[in-house]
Scaffold this motif. Structure first.
Motif, PDB file in Angstrom:
ATOM      1  N   VAL A 173     -16.317   5.720  -5.329  1.00  0.00           N
ATOM      2  CA  VAL A 173     -15.481   4.392  -5.239  1.00  0.00           C
ATOM      3  C   VAL A 173     -14.143   4.829  -5.912  1.00  0.00           C
ATOM      4  O   VAL A 173     -14.341   4.844  -7.015  1.00  0.00           O
ATOM      5  CB  VAL A 173     -16.210   3.170  -5.868  1.00  0.00           C
ATOM      6  CG1 VAL A 173     -15.992   1.620  -6.443  1.00  0.00           C
ATOM      7  CG2 VAL A 173     -17.755   2.708  -5.389  1.00  0.00           C
ATOM      8  N   CYS A 174     -13.429   3.948  -5.626  1.00  0.00           N
ATOM      9  CA  CYS A 174     -11.524   3.861  -6.372  1.00  0.00           C
ATOM     10  C   CYS A 174     -11.228   3.734  -6.053  1.00  0.00           C
ATOM     11  O   CYS A 174     -11.061   2.255  -5.433  1.00  0.00           O
ATOM     12  CB  CYS A 174     -10.788   5.950  -5.633  1.00  0.00           C
ATOM     13  SG  CYS A 174     -11.261   5.202  -3.570  1.00  0.00           S
ATOM     14  N   ASP A 175     -10.155   3.129  -7.013  1.00  0.00           N
ATOM     15  CA  ASP A 175      -9.085   1.936  -7.062  1.00  0.00           C
ATOM     16  C   ASP A 175      -7.238   2.443  -7.984  1.00  0.00           C
ATOM     17  O   ASP A 175      -7.383   4.289  -7.449  1.00  0.00           O
ATOM     18  CB  ASP A 175      -9.242   1.079  -8.159  1.00  0.00           C
ATOM     19  CG  ASP A 175      -9.606   1.452  -9.158  1.00  0.00           C
ATOM     20  OD1 ASP A 175      -9.501   2.553  -9.597  1.00  0.00           O
ATOM     21  OD2 ASP A 175     -10.350   0.252  -9.534  1.00  0.00           O
ATOM     22  N   ARG A 176      -6.683   1.371  -7.998  1.00  0.00           N
ATOM     23  CA  ARG A 176      -5.460   2.104  -8.417  1.00  0.00           C
ATOM     24  C   ARG A 176      -5.931   2.995  -9.791  1.00  0.00           C
ATOM     25  O   ARG A 176      -4.943   3.676 -10.214  1.00  0.00           O
ATOM     26  CB  ARG A 176      -4.930   0.660  -8.633  1.00  0.00           C
ATOM     27  CG  ARG A 176      -3.716   0.729  -7.547  1.00  0.00           C
ATOM     28  CD  ARG A 176      -3.814  -0.631  -7.219  1.00  0.00           C
ATOM     29  NE  ARG A 176      -2.225  -1.073  -6.877  1.00  0.00           N
ATOM     30  CZ  ARG A 176      -2.910  -1.487  -5.112  1.00  0.00           C
ATOM     31  NH1 ARG A 176      -4.115  -2.034  -5.678  1.00  0.00           N
ATOM     32  NH2 ARG A 176      -1.670  -2.013  -4.179  1.00  0.00           N
ATOM     33  N   LYS A 177      -6.928   3.115 -10.349  1.00  0.00           N
ATOM     34  CA  LYS A 177      -6.459   4.031 -11.435  1.00  0.00           C
ATOM     35  C   LYS A 177      -7.864   4.906 -11.046  1.00  0.00           C
ATOM     36  O   LYS A 177      -7.965   5.677 -12.001  1.00  0.00           O
ATOM     37  CB  LYS A 177      -7.300   2.666 -13.018  1.00  0.00           C
ATOM     38  CG  LYS A 177      -6.224   1.759 -13.223  1.00  0.00           C
ATOM     39  CD  LYS A 177      -6.441   1.430 -14.220  1.00  0.00           C
ATOM     40  CE  LYS A 177      -5.153   0.869 -15.555  1.00  0.00           C
ATOM     41  NZ  LYS A 177      -5.577  -0.777 -14.968  1.00  0.00           N
ATOM     42  N   LYS A 178      -9.433   4.380 -11.011  1.00  0.00           N
ATOM     43  CA  LYS A 178     -10.594   5.388 -10.938  1.00  0.00           C
ATOM     44  C   LYS A 178      -9.915   6.264  -9.723  1.00  0.00           C
ATOM     45  O   LYS A 178      -9.835   5.768  -7.866  1.00  0.00           O
ATOM     46  CB  LYS A 178     -11.691   4.327 -10.791  1.00  0.00           C
ATOM     47  CG  LYS A 178     -12.534   5.612 -11.222  1.00  0.00           C
ATOM     48  CD  LYS A 178     -13.830   4.903 -11.606  1.00  0.00           C
ATOM     49  CE  LYS A 178     -14.213   3.264 -10.305  1.00  0.00           C
ATOM     50  NZ  LYS A 178     -15.625   2.456 -10.687  1.00  0.00           N
ATOM     51  N   PHE A 183      -8.282   7.417  -4.112  1.00  0.00           N
ATOM     52  CA  PHE A 183      -6.861   5.492  -3.538  1.00  0.00           C
ATOM     53  C   PHE A 183      -5.784   5.639  -2.746  1.00  0.00           C
ATOM     54  O   PHE A 183      -6.000   5.357  -1.487  1.00  0.00           O
ATOM     55  CB  PHE A 183      -7.363   4.354  -4.510  1.00  0.00           C
ATOM     56  CG  PHE A 183      -7.105   3.319  -4.592  1.00  0.00           C
ATOM     57  CD1 PHE A 183      -8.036   2.188  -3.937  1.00  0.00           C
ATOM     58  CD2 PHE A 183      -5.636   3.127  -4.010  1.00  0.00           C
ATOM     59  CE1 PHE A 183      -7.910   1.014  -4.038  1.00  0.00           C
ATOM     60  CE2 PHE A 183      -4.951   1.660  -4.318  1.00  0.00           C
ATOM     61  CZ  PHE A 183      -6.403   0.591  -4.184  1.00  0.00           C
ATOM     62  N   TRP A 184      -5.522   6.132  -2.840  1.00  0.00           N
ATOM     63  CA  TRP A 184      -3.786   6.276  -2.967  1.00  0.00           C
ATOM     64  C   TRP A 184      -3.939   6.614  -0.762  1.00  0.00           C
ATOM     65  O   TRP A 184      -3.540   7.027  -0.144  1.00  0.00           O
ATOM     66  CB  TRP A 184      -2.513   6.526  -3.417  1.00  0.00           C
ATOM     67  CG  TRP A 184      -2.377   5.415  -4.752  1.00  0.00           C
ATOM     68  CD1 TRP A 184      -2.245   5.395  -5.295  1.00  0.00           C
ATOM     69  CD2 TRP A 184      -2.099   3.973  -3.709  1.00  0.00           C
ATOM     70  NE1 TRP A 184      -1.757   4.572  -5.962  1.00  0.00           N
ATOM     71  CE2 TRP A 184      -1.572   3.793  -5.389  1.00  0.00           C
ATOM     72  CE3 TRP A 184      -1.717   3.340  -3.169  1.00  0.00           C
ATOM     73  CZ2 TRP A 184      -1.232   2.440  -5.440  1.00  0.00           C
ATOM     74  CZ3 TRP A 184      -0.978   2.400  -2.729  1.00  0.00           C
ATOM     75  CH2 TRP A 184      -1.021   1.717  -4.471  1.00  0.00           C
ATOM     76  N   GLY A 185      -5.143   8.340  -1.179  1.00  0.00           N
ATOM     77  CA  GLY A 185      -4.360   8.942  -0.501  1.00  0.00           C
ATOM     78  C   GLY A 185      -5.982   8.497   0.990  1.00  0.00           C
ATOM     79  O   GLY A 185      -5.721   9.248   2.510  1.00  0.00           O
ATOM     80  N   SER A 186      -6.474   7.806   1.105  1.00  0.00           N
ATOM     81  CA  SER A 186      -7.069   7.530   1.863  1.00  0.00           C
ATOM     82  C   SER A 186      -6.264   5.711   2.939  1.00  0.00           C
ATOM     83  O   SER A 186      -7.313   5.927   3.887  1.00  0.00           O
ATOM     84  CB  SER A 186      -8.112   6.321   1.411  1.00  0.00           C
ATOM     85  OG  SER A 186      -9.330   7.665   0.900  1.00  0.00           O
ATOM     86  N   LEU A 187      -5.707   5.297   1.877  1.00  0.00           N
ATOM     87  CA  LEU A 187      -4.539   4.773   2.653  1.00  0.00           C
ATOM     88  C   LEU A 187      -2.997   5.741   3.525  1.00  0.00           C
ATOM     89  O   LEU A 187      -2.921   6.171   2.978  1.00  0.00           O
ATOM     90  CB  LEU A 187      -4.114   4.033   1.657  1.00  0.00           C
ATOM     91  CG  LEU A 187      -5.036   2.762   0.956  1.00  0.00           C
ATOM     92  CD1 LEU A 187      -4.337   1.979  -0.714  1.00  0.00           C
ATOM     93  CD2 LEU A 187      -6.144   1.601   1.974  1.00  0.00           C
ATOM     94  N   ALA A 188      -3.531   5.076   4.972  1.00  0.00           N
ATOM     95  CA  ALA A 188      -2.384   5.414   5.660  1.00  0.00           C
ATOM     96  C   ALA A 188      -3.344   7.306   5.649  1.00  0.00           C
ATOM     97  O   ALA A 188      -1.791   7.889   5.555  1.00  0.00           O
ATOM     98  CB  ALA A 188      -0.913   5.419   5.018  1.00  0.00           C
ATOM     99  N   GLY A 189      -3.996   7.736   5.516  1.00  0.00           N
ATOM    100  CA  GLY A 189      -4.222   8.563   5.369  1.00  0.00           C
ATOM    101  C   GLY A 189      -5.048   9.465   6.139  1.00  0.00           C
ATOM    102  O   GLY A 189      -5.534  10.940   6.205  1.00  0.00           O
TER     103      GLY A 189
END
Ligand code: FAD
Length: 479
Positions: A173-178, A183-189
């Motif tokens: 489970v990921c978000d902007r901190k964890k 998290f960022w790499g799954s968006l447009a990833g």
């Protein structure tokens, strides 16, 4: 029967199918250009199923390709001899929190179902794509842009939390901190590091009605001037625009006579409003200078979100939905927009737009924070999309024109939107990602060290030996 079928079916709750069982539609995608036969198709029911499938694939030397609604066009959402993970079987809307508006959904949820579910509460995702028949996971993996992106960025910018199954088989489970890198790499990833199984999405309050002003411009500069003004003023909720051809006759283009068009620029500006408090038309349109004000349309907001359904139905009824789609969509820097667009449109045969169109979307660079959603530097940007439907027999004739178009937009500093048609070598990928190519490759190596996920699209270099951890070893803690 394939022995792997029984082994995998025994491990998961969802359904496994073999080539004699699954539907032939799974062999390609909306592009209709690339075809591949998966060894097994998995329709998972839970994130556990997804993790078990990835672990199984690693144990048996198979790859896993993720498919949402397959509305993309390149070597994605198909599998050549591996496992095709068809995420549309995970389509539950789990919970809505109306106080800090957000919704928890499985990744296979189709945006249209979500929009319908939320409409009675006057809530909606801040950004919706034109085509609502696509999945949450499928658009988050590409970016997800729409007619309110000039305000809210991409759909990826409006995500609070994700559950992802990494290429190692771990559920995180990921978000902007964890596990922020995942998290960022799954968006447009592009699904390269992991498979999104669940997303908590931001929502916003909507007003029940919309009013749309249909303006028409006869020159590109005039349209761009007013598009910029409309973005700056902050009065509008949605901005949508096209280039629209009026065929004029034939002229020589590249050695043969071809139909050419005079192009016009429809610009549709929309505000939401409460019944009983209609907007002040003259105040809203003050300062805009169209060639003509064509029409004003009041619609319930949910119908506005679904406004493109009749257009896509027409494409389906006309048979062009089954043609080849090789869409070239590029985010262009504002300063090169006129040169680029005006060098393309005069020679673009209007016939290739039967069952397609040319999009021009004004956008703002700083509204998105998603690092792998590549766009040119600068605040004012314009999305330029040539979206043709091409009968198979004309493909070889159309291909060089579209490939040249893509190269030209890239040379002018544009960044391609990756759901369309592209078949790039490593150099083009590096050029696309620029200084994000290193982080993108590192992310792939960290979370999918054995290159199990979604092969055939991005030509990553192989992970260094020390990065390819032994199966079962856990992923190091993310920053
Ligand atoms: C008529 C039409 C109109 C469109 N309009 C817009 C628009 O307005 N704005 C816009 O942004 N796009 C638009 N698109 C493009 C479309 O939104 C993208 O192609 C989107 O990715 C499609 O979602 P999908 O569910 O079909 O995903 P697929 O095509 O199945 O998959 C797309 C990519 O996402 C990956 N993927 C799928 N599910 C997951 C998951 N759960 N986890 C990780 N990776 C996953 C796949 O492997 C693949 O790489 C349009 C497409 C069509 C055909």
């Amino acid at each position: 029967m394939d022995r792997l079928y029984t082994l995998l079916q025994n491990r998961i709750e969802g359904v496994v199918s073999t080539p004699d069982q699954y539907h032939a539609g799974l062999l390609s995608n909306f592009g209709n250009l690339f075809h591949a036969t998966p060894r097994l198709v998995v329709s998972p029911l839970t994130a556990r199923d997804v993790a078990a499938t990835v672990t199984f694939a690693r144990e048996h030397g198979l790859t896993v390709s993720t498919r949402g609604a397959a509305h993309s066009q390149s070597r994605v959402a198909i599998s050549d001899g591996g496992i095709l993970l068809s995420m549309s079987s995970m389509r539950r809307i789990l919970s809505v929190d109306a106080s800090a508006p957000s919704v928890d959904v499985e990744a296979g949820v189709v945006w249209r179902d979500l929009v319908r579910h939320l409409a009675p509460r006057n809530l909606a995702p801040p950004v919706l794509t034109n085509n609502l028949s696509v999945t949450v996971g499928g658009t988050l993996a590409i970016a997800g842009i729409g007619v309110s992106s000039f305000k809210y960025g991409t759909q990826g910018d409006n995500v609070r939390e994700l559950e992802v199954v990494a290429g190692t088989g771990e559920r995180l489970v990921c978000d902007r901190k964890k596990h922020a890198d995942l998290f960022w790499g799954s968006l447009a990833g592009l699904g390269q590091a992991g498979i999104i199984t669940r997303a908590r999405l931001d929502l916003r309050a909507t007003k029940p009605m919309t009013r749309t002003y249909y303006l028409l411009y006869r020159d590109l500069r005039g349209f761009l001037h007013d598009a910029k003004l409309a973005m700056e003023r902050g009065r509008w909720d949605h901005l949508e625009s096209w280039a629209s051809p009026s065929p004029q006759g034939t002229k020589p283009v590249a050695g043969r006579r071809q139909v050419f068009a005079r192009w016009f620029y429809p610009f549709h500006l929309t505000v939401e409003f409460d019944p009983g408090h209609p907007p002040d038309d003259e105040e809203l349109l003050r300062g805009l200078d169209p060639f003509e004000r064509l029409y004003v349309d009041d619609l319930p907001t949910v119908d506005f979100f679904e406004r493109m359904i009749p257009v896509f139905d027409l494409w389906k009824q006309g048979g062009t939905w089954k043609h080849i789609h090789a869409w070239i969509e590029t985010v262009l820097p504002w300063e090169h927009a006129v040169d680029c667009i005006e060098s393309v449109l005069p020679d673009l045969p209007p016939s290739i737009l039967v069952g397609g169109h040319v999009l021009l979307w004004p956008a703002r660079g700083t509204t998105s924070k998603v690092p792998f959603f590549m766009r040119p530097p600068g605040e004012d940007l314009i999305g330029f999309g040539v979206l043709p439907a091409i009968p198979a027999r004309f493909w070889e004739r159309a291909r060089p024109m579209l490939e040249n178009l893509s190269r030209m937009t890239e040379l002018m500093g544009g960044k391609r939107y990756l759901s369309g048609y592209l078949d790039w070598t490593e150099d083009r990928w590096k050029n696309h990602f620029g200084d994000q190519w290193g982080p993108f490759t590192a992310l792939k190596h960290k979370y999918d060290p054995h290159s199990i996920l979604n092969p055939g699209f991005v030509p990553f270099p192989a992970a260094p030996a020390d990065v390819r951890r032994v199966p079962g070893e856990s992923v190091p803690a993310a920053d």
